[in-house]
Design a protein around this motif. Structure first.
Motif, PDB file in Angstrom:
ATOM      1  N   UNK B  34      -1.212  28.090 -15.511  1.00 21.40           N
ATOM      2  CA  UNK B  34      -0.679  28.025 -16.871  1.00 21.40           C
ATOM      3  C   UNK B  34      -1.395  29.069 -17.724  1.00 21.40           C
ATOM      4  N   UNK B  35      -0.621  29.815 -18.518  1.00 21.75           N
ATOM      5  CA  UNK B  35      -1.225  30.928 -19.235  1.00 21.75           C
ATOM      6  C   UNK B  35      -1.669  30.560 -20.626  1.00 21.75           C
ATOM      7  N   UNK B  36      -1.000  29.552 -21.197  1.00 19.57           N
ATOM      8  CA  UNK B  36      -1.203  29.243 -22.604  1.00 19.57           C
ATOM      9  C   UNK B  36      -1.113  27.745 -22.800  1.00 19.57           C
ATOM     10  N   UNK B  37      -1.921  27.232 -23.725  1.00 22.06           N
ATOM     11  CA  UNK B  37      -1.860  25.800 -23.985  1.00 22.06           C
ATOM     12  C   UNK B  37      -2.053  25.552 -25.480  1.00 22.06           C
ATOM     13  N   UNK B  38      -1.337  24.559 -26.010  1.00 20.90           N
ATOM     14  CA  UNK B  38      -1.490  24.230 -27.430  1.00 20.90           C
ATOM     15  C   UNK B  38      -2.540  23.135 -27.582  1.00 20.90           C
TER      16      UNK B  38
END
Lengths: 216, 216
Positions: B34-38
């Motif tokens: 996963x490249x991005x997480x909130x």
DNA sequence: CGGGGCTTGTGAAAAAGTTCACAAGCCCCG
DNA sequence: CGGGGCTTGTGAACTTTTTCACAAGCCCCG
């Protein structure tokens, strides 16, 4: 003489932690034959403040005598009761690896009333072998044995990837509380008590504190 | 781009705990590619709230991009640095019993940069034997080896009655942080970081919660 | 039997920690 | 290149926990 002054309110996690520390201190005091202890004395032996000790205890009743302090044997008994240690807790251990075996042999568990009544593992090399007189059983037998032996607490020491499945089966088999040593978050119904222990988290807290000191 | 917005303030113990959880979640996310997480996503995987995640991180800097969230590899690196895990920590283990041996074999320690470089015990039956390739040495050699190997953290897994003496020697030999598994309170100078792990305390917290439910 | 010296139990104040709510900012699409 | 939709970072409100401070109470001694 001991009317719980209010409906036994929720105690915060920190309060529960401290109650454990008080219990430990009281054990020592009782072993030393000390008859009476003040909130001051208890605070010193538990690393907190006298006011905190009194507040914590006052959540559950009035156990001391003004001017005199607390009677050690009485307070010991009270704190044990508050923590739910005035009974036996049947426990199952899932995972007979190193951590599991270490816990199994930990004498303080038994002293506190936690009785490990079943040990499970999936490794054929371990199944059938004994841990302190108790035979390691395959996980397939878990539901049956949990029910049969009236087990209420499960300790999970399996690898992270297996922990959720084990937890689910434990709960389906009637376990109400879980102590999870696997480094993974468990998803379980809210009525189940889960307590996570992360050994690396404890080291990381140390590492954070030490590193913080070196920073400007 | 990443100016710590204020003097890196004190983080509360709860914040540090959560940072460990974020690190664990980020490890998983990174492994999943996963490249991005909130903050939302991180919160769900760590059992907290998005606001809490953002507050915790904002203590140390601005690591996200509005509208986008956090870049997983970057945040992973940041959190590791915050926790002081961007370096190796030389560790000594005192007590080669069951718990000690279990910790020694715990792979997550090594993955996080904690390197056990010495193992001590006083039991003649254990001295000279090996734990994962490291020889168990007598406690008499502790001061010398601690200094020689630049050890900064000590893990104590000896019986309670021996813990204080060991802790004192560790500190005198230059150790700055101690992880104490012995069920006893250590008295050490305030500049030493001490983290107590009480296995029975964790079970007692469970017991308290379960018993509380049964009460009126 | 009454006063002095301690120590508890507990409201009230202070501190710490969490949640809320929203402006600021970033990206993408049209 | 401007508007819309998200998501962060953060003061402010709120909640929880800890500390303070003191009246109430108990025991002992004279």
């Amino acid at each position: 003489m001991t009317p719980p002054p209010a409906p036994p309110r929720r105690a915060s996690p920190s309060t529960v932690r401290r109650l454990s520390l008080y219990l430990r201190a009281l054990d020592t005091l009782a072993a030393e034959g000390v008859g009476t202890v003040s909130s001051q004395g208890l605070a010193e032996r538990s690393g907190t403040t006298p006011a905190q000790v009194r507040k914590d205890l006052s959540l559950f009743g009035s156990f001391g005598r003004r001017g005199m302090g607390y009677e050690v044997p009485d307070l010991l008994h009270r704190v044990r009761a508050i923590l739910g240690l005035d009974r036996r807790w049947p426990v199952a251990l899932v995972g007979a690896g190193r951590i599991g075996s270490a816990l199994f042999a930990y004498p303080l568990f038994r002293e506190r009333g936690f009785e490990i009544r079943a040990v499970f593992d999936n490794d054929p090399a371990k199944i059938g072998s004994c841990r302190e007189g108790l035979e390691v059983r395959p996980v397939t037998e878990l539901p049956c044995l949990i029910r049969e032996r009236g087990i209420e607490i499960g300790i999970i020491t399996v690898p992270a990837h297996a922990a959720q499945a084990i937890a689910t089966v434990l709960v389906e088999s009637g376990v109400r509380g879980i102590l999870n040593f696997a480094p993974t978050r468990l998803h379980l119904p809210p009525e189940i008590e889960v307590n996570e222990v992360s050994l690396s988290m404890e080291l990381e807290a140390l590492s954070f504190a030490l590193a913080a000191r070196e920073r400007p």
